[in-house]
Design an enzyme around this catalytic site. Structure first.
Site, PDB file in Angstrom:
ATOM      1  N   PHE A 173      12.018  42.515  81.638  1.00 21.28           N
ATOM      2  CA  PHE A 173      12.852  41.452  81.228  1.00 21.28           C
ATOM      3  C   PHE A 173      11.808  41.109  79.970  1.00 21.28           C
ATOM      4  CE2 PHE A 173      13.033  36.751  80.389  1.00 21.28           C
ATOM      5  CZ  PHE A 173      14.106  36.778  79.797  1.00 21.28           C
ATOM      6  N   GLN A 174      11.992  40.830  78.670  1.00 17.86           N
ATOM      7  CA  GLN A 174      11.246  40.586  77.553  1.00 17.86           C
ATOM      8  C   GLN A 174      10.238  41.602  77.299  1.00 17.86           C
ATOM      9  OE1 GLN A 174      10.349  36.352  77.651  1.00 17.86           O
ATOM     10  NE2 GLN A 174      12.523  36.078  76.644  1.00 17.86           N
ATOM     11  N   LYS A 192       0.407  40.530  81.004  1.00 20.66           N
ATOM     12  CA  LYS A 192       0.372  39.147  81.861  1.00 20.66           C
ATOM     13  C   LYS A 192      -0.880  39.724  82.979  1.00 20.66           C
ATOM     14  CE  LYS A 192       3.216  35.591  83.521  1.00 20.66           C
ATOM     15  NZ  LYS A 192       4.371  35.133  83.740  1.00 20.66           N
ATOM     16  N   MET A 194      17.961  33.720  41.759  1.00 18.29           N
ATOM     17  CA  MET A 194      17.555  35.009  41.346  1.00 18.29           C
ATOM     18  C   MET A 194      18.388  36.092  41.487  1.00 18.29           C
ATOM     19  SD  MET A 194      14.927  36.182  39.931  1.00 18.29           S
ATOM     20  CE  MET A 194      13.228  35.685  40.204  1.00 18.29           C
ATOM     21  N   GLU A 216       8.662  31.453  65.711  1.00 22.07           N
ATOM     22  CA  GLU A 216       7.391  32.191  65.628  1.00 22.07           C
ATOM     23  C   GLU A 216       7.186  32.714  64.180  1.00 22.07           C
ATOM     24  OE1 GLU A 216       9.683  32.589  67.888  1.00 22.07           O
ATOM     25  OE2 GLU A 216       8.626  32.572  69.774  1.00 22.07           O
TER      26      GLU A 216
HETATM   27  C1  TPP Z   1      14.138  37.103  53.384  1.00 28.58           C
HETATM   28  C2  TPP Z   1      14.657  37.645  52.133  1.00 28.58           C
HETATM   29  N1  TPP Z   1      15.941  37.801  52.294  1.00 28.58           N
HETATM   30  C3  TPP Z   1      16.456  38.084  50.854  1.00 28.58           C
HETATM   31  C4  TPP Z   1      15.811  38.078  49.699  1.00 28.58           C
HETATM   32  C5  TPP Z   1      16.194  38.537  48.513  1.00 28.58           C
HETATM   33  N2  TPP Z   1      16.247  37.414  47.429  1.00 28.58           N
HETATM   34  C6  TPP Z   1      15.255  37.261  46.614  1.00 28.58           C
HETATM   35  S1  TPP Z   1      15.272  35.792  45.640  1.00 28.58           S
HETATM   36  C7  TPP Z   1      16.733  35.580  46.347  1.00 28.58           C
HETATM   37  C8  TPP Z   1      17.574  34.114  46.045  1.00 28.58           C
HETATM   38  C9  TPP Z   1      16.607  33.132  46.338  1.00 28.58           C
HETATM   39  O1  TPP Z   1      17.439  31.917  46.381  1.00 28.58           O
HETATM   40  P1  TPP Z   1      16.809  30.342  46.423  1.00 28.58           P
HETATM   41  O2  TPP Z   1      15.949  30.300  47.907  1.00 28.58           O
HETATM   42  O3  TPP Z   1      17.835  29.497  46.377  1.00 28.58           O
HETATM   43  O4  TPP Z   1      16.020  30.338  45.203  1.00 28.58           O
HETATM   44  P2  TPP Z   1      16.265  30.387  43.500  1.00 28.58           P
HETATM   45  O5  TPP Z   1      16.050  31.783  43.043  1.00 28.58           O
HETATM   46  O6  TPP Z   1      17.520  29.861  43.372  1.00 28.58           O
HETATM   47  O7  TPP Z   1      15.213  29.443  42.917  1.00 28.58           O
HETATM   48  C10 TPP Z   1      17.203  36.212  47.438  1.00 28.58           C
HETATM   49  C11 TPP Z   1      18.388  36.195  48.122  1.00 28.58           C
HETATM   50  C12 TPP Z   1      13.928  37.870  49.976  1.00 28.58           C
HETATM   51  N3  TPP Z   1      13.336  37.707  48.635  1.00 28.58           N
HETATM   52  N4  TPP Z   1      14.015  37.616  51.286  1.00 28.58           N
END
Ligand code: TPP
Lengths: 580, 189
Positions: A132-133, A182, A495, A70
Site C-alpha cells: 500500500f502506497q 519506515k 499565452m 505536496e
Molecule cells: C502545468 C502547466 N500546464 C500547461 C502549461 C501550458 N501553458 C503555458 S502558459 C498557459 C496559459 C496560462 O494562462 P493563465 O494562467 O491564465 O495566464 P495568462 O497567460 O492568461 O497570463 C498554459 C496553459 C504550463 N505552462 N504549465
C-alpha cells in the site's frame, strides 16, 4: 547571494546531542537542525508518521508548515530557497505524497534550486511488493534530481542527510531526494553529525583556469561592441557586485535572462533589458551585432537563442559557467571559462582595462526608443479600453519602488511582469523559468515571504495558473503570511490563446475559461480581497493591497485578448523579433 | 547550428563508486536522447569499491561528448571518458553451442576452430561449446563458418575495453581525492 557564506556559521555549529542513542526519525530532525534548517514545508501520511512525531517534539527549533498539497510544499520550499539562498526543505509521505512532489522537483532541477526533499517509504521488507502506497520514487526522481538516495537503515540517516545538503547547495545547486523506509525511521542509531565536506567522485566547482581568464580579458579589452548576457548563475554565486564592476569598468551593456533579472538595477545606464522570446527588442536584435558575447551563468536556452544557426554567428563567445556540460551544448564557446561566476569575475576584473563604448550603447537606446514608442508606452500607460496587464505591473513597480520580491506564475502575465517590473534589488524575481510550471507562484510566494518577512512579496498570477494551486490560500491564512496576490484575469489561458491567434488562425480550442469569483473565493478562504475592473480605481486598489497587513488577493479584470509583444516566433532568429 | 557529422563507434568508459541504481542513472541519460546503447558491460576494477561501466554507442562526436559530460555530472561517477576506436584495446567474447554429430563425422570443424583463434570450451555427449574472443567482425566471420555445421545456440558479450593511454586508475583517483580535499573520514561506503 553566496550560499556558502550565508550558511557557514550554521554548518560549524556543534552537533546537538552528539553520541545519543536515538531513533532514525529523531536523527532526521536533528540532522536538519544541524544544517541550520528552521522551516520545513510538507504534508504527512502513513509512511512518514514517525518523522512527524519528531516534528511535534521539536517544534521550538523547526517550524513545519502544512501546505494543502505536496506540490504546494515543494514550490513553497523553492520560493523559500530562491528568496533566501538557503536550501529549501520539504517532507512528503510515500506513494501519492511522493509523486505529488515530482513537478516541483523537476522545476527545481531545471532552475538550479537547492532543495532537500524527504519522503517516507514503506518498510524495507515490503520494497518491490506493491505494498500500500509503495512507489519507486527513487526510480521516478532519478532524472529530475541532482542526487537521490534510499535509506533502509537508521544508521545511514546522518550521513545521507549531510550529503544531501552538501550536494544540493554546492556547485550548480539542485534538488536532492532522500527516501526513508519506515523501519529506518523507527530503528535506533548512535547519533553523530558531521557536515559533509566533500565527496571524491563529485567536484562541485571546476578549478579556475587563469589562462582562460587571461584570454577572455584580452578579448574583452580588444572588443568594440561587447555584450554581457547575465544569467541566474550570477545570483546563485552572489556575483552582482563583480558584474557591476565589469560592466562599468569596460562600459559593457548588460542584458539579462529571465532568471537573471534583478542582478542589476533596472535604471543602471549599462542595463539594456531582458533577452528571449518576449524580452526587449534591443538586446535581442543586437545580439547579432556584437563582436564579443560574454555569457555569464546562463545556458543559452532555446527561448533565449531562437534559431541557433542564426544566433550570434559574428561574435566571439566567452562562456563563464560552473557546469561543464553546458559548455558547447547549444552555442560553441570560443573561450570557455569554467568556474563559479563570482570567482571568475573577480579574477577577470583584475585584467580588464577601462573602456568606453558610448556609441555602441547608444544603439541600444535607439532600439529601446522604438520598442517604447511601439509597445511599452501603450502597454504601461493606456488611457482607454480595459485595464492592461502592463499598467498593473507598472503601478506595482512604482508603488513598491522596485524593492519588492516579485513572484510570477507562467503565461502572458509572467512576461509582462518580467518586462515591466523595474527591479532595484537582487534576488527579487522568482519565477518558473526552465520548466514553466503553472501553479508555481502562489506557493512559491508563500515560501518567499516566510524567508524574507521584512520584504513586500507580491505574487502575479493568471486566472489559469491560480486555479492550479489555489488551495494554498488556506496555508497563508493558517500561518498568517501576508503575501499580496494579484490575479490578472483575462478569462483565457492567455499565452496559449495568443499562439492560437497568431499561429492557429484563431482557433481557440479550450482556452477560454469561465472562472469563479476570485475575490469571493479568497474571502471564503479568509483573505482580504477585492475585484477591480475600472482603470480609475486601480492605483488605489494596489495601494490598499500593499498596505494591508495580512494576505490579500486583488483580482484585476484585464483586457481579454491582449497580446504580448515583441516576440520572437519559435524557431525564428533573434533578429526576426516582431514588434507586432 | 551543428554541422552534419559522421557517426562513429565510441567507447565510453565510466569509473564509479559502487552504488545501487547507478546503472539506471547512466542508461537514462541515453534513453532520454533516444540513443541506443549497443553494448554495456559492468565490472570491478583493480581498486576495491570502484566499478567500471564500458558502454558502446554509435553516435556523432558532439552527441557522444554531451552524453559523457552528463554522465560526469552524476554524483557517484568518478570519471567518464570518451574513446574513438583507435584509442582503446578491446575484446568481445562469444560462445557457440554445436551438436556433437558435426564433429564426429568431420574434422574440418576442428580446423575452423583452430584457424580462427577459437577454442573448445566443453565437450558433452550431445553438444560442444566453442569459445571465441576477439573483435566483432572476427566473431561474425567465425559464426558464418560454423553455421553450416548446425549452430544450436549463439551468444556474444558486450565489449570490454581498456584505454591505450598510460593513465592508471589509482593515480586518477588520487588526483581526484587531492583535488577535492577529500578525507577518508567523510567517505561514504
Ligand atoms: C502545468 C502547466 N500546464 C500547461 C502549461 C501550458 N501553458 C503555458 S502558459 C498557459 C496559459 C496560462 O494562462 P493563465 O494562467 O491564465 O495566464 P495568462 O497567460 O492568461 O497570463 C498554459 C496553459 C504550463 N505552462 N504549465
Amino acid at each position: 547571494m553566496n550560499n556558502m557564506e550565508k550558511e557557514s556559521t550554521l554548518t560549524t555549529m556543534p552537533a546537538i546531542n552528539d553520541g545519543a542513542r536515538i531513533s532514525g526519525s529523531e536523527a532526521v530532525i536533528r540532522a536538519l537542525i544541524n544544517e541550520g534548517v528552521d522551516t520545513v514545508f510538507g504534508y504527512p501520511g502513513g509512511a512518514i508518521m514517525p518523522i512527524y512525531d519528531e516534528v511535534f517534539k521539536f517544534d521550538e527549533q523547526i517550524s513545519h508548515v502544512l501546505t494543502r498539497h505536496e506540490q504546494g510544499a515543494v514550490h513553497a520550499a523553492q520560493g523559500y530557497s530562491r528568496a533566501s539562498g538557503k536550501v529549501g526543505v520539504c517532507f512528503a509521505t510515500s506513494g501519492p505524497g511522493a509523486t505529488n512532489l515530482v513537478t516541483g522537483i523537476a522545476d527545481a532541477q531545471v532552475d538550479s534550486t537547492p532543495l532537500v526533499c524527504i519522503t517516507g517509504q514503506v518498510p524495507s521488507g515490503l520494497l518491490g511488493s506493491s505494498a500500500f502506497q509503495e512507489i519507486d520514487i527513487i526510480g521516478i526522481s532519478m532524472p529530475i534530481t541532482k542526487w537521490n538516495f534510499q535509506v533502509t537503515r537508521a544508521e545511514e540517516i546522518p550521513e545521507a542527510i549531510a550529503r544531501a545538503f552538501y550536494v544540493a547547495r554546492s556547485g550548480r545547486p539542485g534538488p536532492v531526494l532522500i527516501d526513508i523506509t519506515k523501519d529506518a525511521q523507527f530503528g535506533l542509531l548512535d547519533f553523530h553529525y558531521a557536515p559533509c565536506q566533500g565527496i571524491r567522485s563529485y567536484k562541485p566547482v571546476p578549478d579556475l583556469d587563469e589562462f582562460r581568464v587571461a584570454e577572455a580579458a584580452s578579448l574583452i579589452n580588444a572588443a568594440q561592441q561587447p555584450l554581457i548576457l547575465a544569467g541566474h548563475g550570477i545570483l546563485l554565486s552572489g556575483a552582482e557586485k563583480e558584474l557591476l564592476e565589469l560592466a562599468e569598468k569596460a562600459d559593457i551593456p548588460v542584458a539579462c535572462t529571465l532568471l537573471g533579472l534583478s542582478v542589476m538595477p533596472d535604471d543602471h545606464p549599462n542595463y539594456v533589458g531582458m533577452l528571449g522570446m518576449h524580452g526587449n527588442y534591443a538586446p535581442n536584435k543586437l545580439t547579432n551585432e556584437c563582436d564579443v558575447l560574454i555569457a555569464i551563468g546562463m545556458r543559452f536556452d532555446d527561448r533565449v537563442t531562437g534559431d541557433l544557426s542564426q544566433y550570434a554567428r559574428q561574435a566571439k563567445v566567452i562562456h563563464i559557467e560552473i557546469d561543464p556540460s553546458e559548455i558547447d551544448k547549444n552555442v560553441k564557446a570560443d573561450i570557455p571559462v569554467l568556474g563559479d561566476a563570482r570567482e571568475v569575475l573577480q579574477a577577470l576584473n583584475e585584467k580588464i582595462k577601462p573602456a568606453a563604448h558610448a556609441e555602441w550603447r547608444a544603439r541600444f537606446r535607439e532600439l529601446e526608443q522604438v520598442e517604447f514608442d511601439k509597445i511599452i508606452y501603450h502597454d504601461t500607460t493606456p488611457t482607454e479600453g480595459q485595464i492592461k496587464m502592463g499598467e498593473v505591473i507598472n503601478l506595482v513597480s512604482q508603488q513598491t519602488k522596485g524593492e519588492a520580491v516579485i513572484v510570477s506564475d507562467v503565461g502572458q502575465h509572467q512576461m509582462m511582469t518580467a518586462r515591466y517590473y523595474k527591479f532595484n534589488r537582487p534576488d527579487s524575481h522568482i519565477t518558473s523559468g526552465g520548466l514553466g510550471t503553472m501553479g508555481f507562484a502562489l506557493p512559491a510566494a508563500f515560501g518567499a515571504k516566510l524567508a524574507s518577512p521584512n520584504r513586500q512579496v507580491v505574487a502575479v498570477v493568471g486566472d489559469g495558473g491560480v486555479q492550479m494551486t489555489i488551495q494554498e490560500l488556506a496555508t497563508m491564512v493558517q500561518y498568517h503570511v501576508p503575501v499580496k496576490i494579484i490575479v490578472l484575469n483575462n478569462n483565457f489561458l492567455g499565452m496559449v490563446r495568443q499562439w492560437q491567434q497568431l499561429f492557429f488562425e484563431k482557433r481557440y480550442a479550450s482556452t477560454e475559461m469561465v472562472n469563479p469569483a476570485f475575490a469571493e473565493v479568497a474571502k471564503g478562504f479568509g483573505l482580504e480581497s477585492k475585484r477591480i475592473a475600472e482603470r480609475a480605481g486601480l492605483a488605489r486598489a494596489i495601494a490598499d493591497m500593499l498596505a494591508w497587513e495580512g494576505p490579500y488577493l486583488l483580482e484585476v479584470a484585464v483586457e481579454k485578448e491582449e497580446n504580448i509583444f515583441p516576440m520572437i516566433p519559435s524557431g525564428a532568429a533573434v533578429t526576426d523579433m516582431r514588434l507586432e | 547550428m551543428k554541422e552534419k557529422e559522421q557517426e562513429e563507434v565510441f567507447t565510453i568508459s565510466v569509473l564509479t563508486e559502487n552504488k545501487s541504481g547507478l546503472l539506471n542513472a547512466i542508461t537514462i541519460i541515453f534513453t532520454r536522447r533516444k540513443m541506443n546503447i549497443e553494448a554495456l558491460n559492468v565490472s570491478e576494477t583493480e581498486i576495491e569499491g570502484v566499478s567500471r561501466f564500458t558502454i558502446i554507442i554509435q553516435s556523432t562526436f558532439n552527441r557522444a561528448e554531451q552524453v559523457v559530460k552528463q554522465i560526469n555530472k552524476l554524483v557517484e561517477v568518478l570519471g567518464s571518458f570518451l574513446y574513438r576506436e583507435d584509442e582503446v584495446y578491446y575484446q568481445e567474447i562469444a560462445l557457440f553451442k554445436m551438436g556433437t554429430a558435426a564433429f564426429l563425422n568431420n574434422n574440418t570443424i576442428e580446423r575452423v576452430v583452430r584457424n580462427n583463434g577459437a577454442r573448445i570450451l566443453v565437450i558433452e555427449r550431445d553438444h560442444i561449446v566453442i569459445e571465441k574472443t576477439g573483435h566483432r567482425d572476427e566473431i561474425r566471420a567465425l559464426r558464418k563458418k560454423l553455421e553450416p555445421f548446425g549452430l544450436l545456440e549463439f551468444v556474444r558479450s558486450g565489449r570490454v575495453a581498456i584505454s591505450k593511454a598510460r593513465r592508471k586508475t589509482h593515480e586518477f583517483l588520487k588526483e581526484l581525492e587531492q583535488a577535492n580535499y577529500f578525507t577518508s573520514e567523510n567517505n561514504y561506503q
